[in-house]
Design an enzyme around this catalytic site. Sequence first.
Site, PDB file in Angstrom:
ATOM      1  CG  HIS A 286      -2.242  -0.908   1.118  1.00  0.00           C
ATOM      2  ND1 HIS A 286      -2.997  -1.088  -0.049  1.00  0.00           N
ATOM      3  CD2 HIS A 286      -2.441  -1.963   2.131  1.00  0.00           C
ATOM      4  CE1 HIS A 286      -3.847  -2.080   0.237  1.00  0.00           C
ATOM      5  NE2 HIS A 286      -3.456  -2.597   1.261  1.00  0.00           N
TER       6      HIS A 286
ATOM      7  CD  GLN B  83      -1.936  -9.009   5.364  1.00  0.00           C
ATOM      8  OE1 GLN B  83      -0.979  -8.339   4.826  1.00  0.00           O
ATOM      9  NE2 GLN B  83      -3.197  -8.299   5.727  1.00  0.00           N
TER      10      GLN B  83
ATOM     11  CG  ASP C 136      -8.291  -5.810   2.547  1.00  0.00           C
ATOM     12  OD1 ASP C 136      -8.909  -5.189   1.900  1.00  0.00           O
ATOM     13  OD2 ASP C 136      -7.020  -5.722   2.534  1.00  0.00           O
TER      14      ASP C 136
HETATM   15  C1  3PY Z   1      -6.229  -5.468   6.655  1.00  0.00           C
HETATM   16  O1  3PY Z   1      -6.590  -5.062   7.758  1.00  0.00           O
HETATM   17  O2  3PY Z   1      -6.807  -5.632   5.598  1.00  0.00           O
HETATM   18  C2  3PY Z   1      -4.676  -5.605   6.524  1.00  0.00           C
HETATM   19  O3  3PY Z   1      -4.143  -5.689   5.590  1.00  0.00           O
HETATM   20  C3  3PY Z   1      -3.841  -4.885   7.749  1.00  0.00           C
HETATM   21  O4  3PY Z   1      -2.627  -5.219   7.722  1.00  0.00           O
HETATM   22 MG    MG Z   2      -5.427  -5.878   3.815  1.00  0.00          MG
END
Ligand code: 3PY
Ligand code: MG
Length: 246
Positions: free
Chosen positions: A44, A145, A173
Site C-alpha cells: 500500500h 495474510q 479487508d
Molecule cells: C487489513 O486489515 O486488511 C490489513 O491488511 C492489515 O494489515
Molecule cells: Mg489488507
Amino acid sequence: MTYLRDAVSKRIPLRGPFVAIPTPMTVEIVAGANPDFICIDTEHSPISDGLLTDMLRAADIARVPAIVRVRSNLPQNISAALDAGACGVLVPHISTADEARAVVKAARFAPHGTRGAGPGRAASYLRDIEASIERARKETFVAIQLETLQAVQNVDDILSVAGIDLVFIGPGDLGVDAEAHACDDTLDALIERLVSSAQVAGVPVGIFTADRSASKRWLSRLSFVIEGSDALFLTHASDAAAAALD
Ligand code: 3PY
Ligand code: MG
C-alpha cells in the site's frame, strides 16, 4: 540465537508497526523506538525495489528485524524483498491452499521451494552465497495474510500447507469483503474462526491493530501484532498538533 522466525515459533510476544512512508528516514525514526520488528509495506505504498533496499539498510543499522509486506504472491515480488535482505515476507490476500503453496515455493530454497540463488545484498554480493542460503533455509520468516471470506472458508486447507510460519489476519479487508457479500457472520465471528482454526492446527497467528488498547487485548491471546503505521502515527500527531489551543 533468537531470530524473528525462531521467536514467532516460540510464541514470544512481538509487536511492531508498518512502515509505509517511502524513505529510509522513517525507518530510522520508527526503528529508533526499538520495536520488536518493523514491516515495510510495499502493498500500500509507492516503494520501489531500489528504495526498499535502502530502507532495509536503515533497519539493519538500527538492528531491528525488517519484514516486507510484498504486493502479491508472485515470485518476483517475494524474491525482490528477500534478495534485498528482508528477514521475511508477509504476503497479502491469500485465499486458497494453492496460493499459500505458491508463497512457500517462491520464498524457500530447494528442497522446500524454488527460490533462485542470487548474488545480491542478501548474499553479500557473492562473498557469502553458500552461508546465506543456509541461513535463509533456517531463518527466512514466511507469513501470509488471511483477509477474505474465501480464506475463512478454506482456512483448514491453507493451514495444512507446510512452510508457513504465521498466518496474519487483516481485519480491514475481511470486513470489506464480509460487507460486500452481506455475510451473516460478524467480523468478530469470522476473526474468531480464523484464530481458533490456526490454534487447533498449531500455526502461530497474528493480527493488525490500530492502537495500543487493541494490541494489549490481542497480545493476551496471540503473540504477534502489527500495530499502526508510520503514516498513521504522523496523521494522529499532525491532528493533535493542529488542534485548537486551549
Ligand atoms: C487489513 O486489515 O486488511 C490489513 O491488511 C492489515 O494489515
Ligand atoms: Mg489488507
